[in-house]
Design a protein around this motif. Structure first.
Motif, short mmCIF file in Angstrom:
data_model
loop_
_atom_site.label_atom_id
_atom_site.label_comp_id
_atom_site.label_asym_id
_atom_site.label_seq_id
_atom_site.Cartn_x
_atom_site.Cartn_y
_atom_site.Cartn_z
N GLU A 112 95.99 -25.62 14.95
CA GLU A 112 97.24 -24.88 15.18
C GLU A 112 97.25 -24.26 16.57
N THR A 114 95.64 -25.30 19.17
CA THR A 114 95.75 -26.40 20.13
C THR A 114 97.21 -26.81 20.29
N ASP A 115 97.92 -26.89 19.18
CA ASP A 115 99.35 -27.23 19.24
C ASP A 115 100.13 -26.18 20.03
N LEU A 116 99.81 -24.91 19.80
CA LEU A 116 100.50 -23.83 20.53
C LEU A 116 100.21 -23.91 22.03
N ARG A 118 99.31 -26.55 23.74
CA ARG A 118 99.99 -27.74 24.26
C ARG A 118 101.45 -27.43 24.53
N ARG A 119 102.09 -26.73 23.60
CA ARG A 119 103.49 -26.38 23.77
C ARG A 119 103.69 -25.45 24.97
N LEU A 120 102.78 -24.53 25.17
CA LEU A 120 102.90 -23.62 26.32
C LEU A 120 102.82 -24.35 27.66
N GLN A 122 103.53 -27.44 28.27
CA GLN A 122 104.60 -28.41 28.43
C GLN A 122 105.92 -27.75 28.80
N GLU A 123 106.07 -26.46 28.58
CA GLU A 123 107.34 -25.77 28.88
C GLU A 123 107.48 -25.48 30.34
#
Length: 123
Positions: A112, A114-116, A118-120, A122-123
């Protein structure tokens, strides 16, 4: 990071040498000056790093296509294999550490997070 470096099969390479090999592998051929700027070291220091890599046949030099005063360095197939080996050793160590040292809940939390992350980025 120290543990992952220690797991690397290319123990003879310094962290600076690994960084330069990785940069040449990812970004392609480059000059000494450009590599020095990218790695935040003096050109003289970069020349020492590149000389050591060239001595091990991990990089090769060629004349600059438009400026006869400069030299362009590129990674050799041996260099590509060396950096791939380093990356695989690090990944293997990390996967093994996650599998053997973390329980199921911790692995789920890590996924979880790691997903967060990754999202940070990419923004």
């Amino acid at each position: 990071m120290r543990r992952m470096r220690a797991a690397s099969s290319q123990g003879a390479l310094t962290p600076s040498q690994r960084a330069v090999l990785s940069r040449l592998c990812n970004e392609g051929p480059n000059t000494t000056a450009a590599l020095a700027r990218a790695e935040l070291v003096r050109p003289q220091s970069m020349r020492v790093i590149l000389a050591a890599l060239e001595e091990q046949a991990l990089v090769e030099r060629a004349p600059h296509p438009t400026d006869g005063r400069q030299v362009v360095f590129s990674i050799t197939e041996e260099g590509r294999q060396a950096i791939t080996s380093v990356r695989q050793a690090k990944q293997s160590w990390l996967l093994d550490a996650i599998d053997t040292r973390l329980d199921a809940d911790e692995r789920r939390t890590l996924a979880e997070a790691t997903d967060l992350l990754r999202r940070l980025v990419q923004e």
